[in-house]
Design a protein around this motif. Sequence first.
Motif, short mmCIF file in Angstrom:
data_model
loop_
_atom_site.label_atom_id
_atom_site.label_comp_id
_atom_site.label_asym_id
_atom_site.label_seq_id
_atom_site.Cartn_x
_atom_site.Cartn_y
_atom_site.Cartn_z
N GLY A 2 -36.37 -73.20 27.71
CA GLY A 2 -37.11 -71.87 27.51
C GLY A 2 -38.55 -72.26 27.78
O GLY A 2 -39.07 -73.40 28.23
N CYS A 39 -38.30 -66.90 28.33
CA CYS A 39 -39.13 -67.22 29.67
C CYS A 39 -39.45 -65.84 30.39
O CYS A 39 -38.70 -64.89 30.12
CB CYS A 39 -38.27 -68.15 30.72
SG CYS A 39 -38.19 -69.82 30.19
N CYS A 97 -33.88 -73.56 37.91
CA CYS A 97 -33.61 -73.61 36.49
C CYS A 97 -32.19 -73.17 36.29
O CYS A 97 -32.00 -71.93 36.26
CB CYS A 97 -34.68 -72.94 35.76
SG CYS A 97 -34.43 -73.06 33.93
N CYS A 154 -37.18 -69.73 37.00
CA CYS A 154 -37.75 -70.56 38.13
C CYS A 154 -36.70 -70.86 39.26
O CYS A 154 -35.62 -70.73 38.58
CB CYS A 154 -38.31 -71.88 37.41
SG CYS A 154 -39.64 -71.71 36.40
S1 SF4 Z 1 -37.12 -73.18 31.11
FE1 SF4 Z 1 -38.60 -73.78 32.27
S2 SF4 Z 1 -37.71 -74.35 33.91
FE2 SF4 Z 1 -36.36 -72.98 33.12
S3 SF4 Z 1 -37.12 -70.77 33.69
FE3 SF4 Z 1 -38.22 -71.39 31.90
S4 SF4 Z 1 -40.16 -72.25 32.51
FE4 SF4 Z 1 -38.97 -72.13 34.40
#
Ligand code: SF4
Length: 376
Positions: free
Chosen positions: A63, A11, A18, A15
């Motif tokens: 991810g 990522c 998350c 977020c």
């Molecule tokens: S998995 Fe999805 S919710 Fe978690 S940090 Fe990555 S984009 Fe954001």
Amino acid sequence: MQHLYVHVPFCVRRCSYCDFSIAVRKRIPTNEYVNAVLTEMRSADPGPAARGGPISTIYFGGGTPSLLPPEAITTLVDKLLRSADPGPAARGGQEVTLEANPEDVTPDHAKAWRASGINRVSLGGQSFDDTVLKWMHRSHDAARIGAAMHALRGAGIENISLDLIFALPDELHRDWERDLDMALALRPEHLSLYGLTVEPRTPLDRWISRGATHAPDEERYAEEYLFAHRRLSADGFVFYEVSNAARDGFRSQHNSAYWSGRPYVGLGPAAHSFDGTTRRWNLRAWEAYRRAIAEGRSPVESEERLTGEQQELERVYLALRTDEGLAITAPYRPLPPLMSRGWLVEHNGRLRCTPEGWLRLDSLVNELDMHTETQQ
Ligand code: SF4
């Protein structure tokens, strides 16, 4: 029939809510990742029930799988399909899903994904309110969601799911009805709705501990969940699982395999596999997974063989999660207290959860389980 899950852990940032197993990277180690997954695939022994037969679904989850360059996705789809069936007819008829963040969906990417065999995209929209998206630390704004849907349609992807998060803290003044209307205006085939939960050690958890925001409230959760049922049903959607609604013919085949207890194979860090009785899971962290594969070791962190009792509890839980429901056979007879509360209904010889029942799924399964114990 095989069901493959491929976890792509990367990522660009985390977020606020998350707690998934991710690796925040500016530069994606594409070659290392693809080689590691393909090495795992060649050496994995998923057990006889999960192995063999043609692949019917592949799901790239994370991810952020859409961060992988399209060529990497092409290589993975191609090699995974050929691993099960080396003949020229390996491709066709499978459901191949890619989770994507709106900012990664350009017309060129969408075309390349479609050409590589991706025929279903699950788009992480979450909200159409820019203030909310910023609060969530998402890296897209609301306008990108519509642009992404347009690019996917233009590339011929006809099965699009949109994720939305509900039950946000009051102080964000999120207008859930407006968000649902904006989502429906984009005509997705499928919607996944998740209530915000506070997971330990996330930025949200820290904000709540220092009083900067409030934990989501249960009343708002129930109100917004039930409102979504009414709004989506009026638009032709059927909630076929506690968090998932689809138009006719667009239920997720991959997730439906999980919910009906079928075996599946998971590849990549943190991926889980299930062979019908034993669940295995890989090392969570990308670095640990990468090292294990590079050193020729198994990336499996641990496994659990389900007892007969655990299998039965899981079967009941999964059946009640979906609109299939649970067959009314001994010892699962309709229970007067649960029926009178309006949590369950009888339908064609099966017990099915109502939306109010889905709101209380865990306690409902416990109650059902306790009742059957007292009957034995
Ligand atoms: S998995 Fe999805 S919710 Fe978690 S940090 Fe990555 S984009 Fe954001």
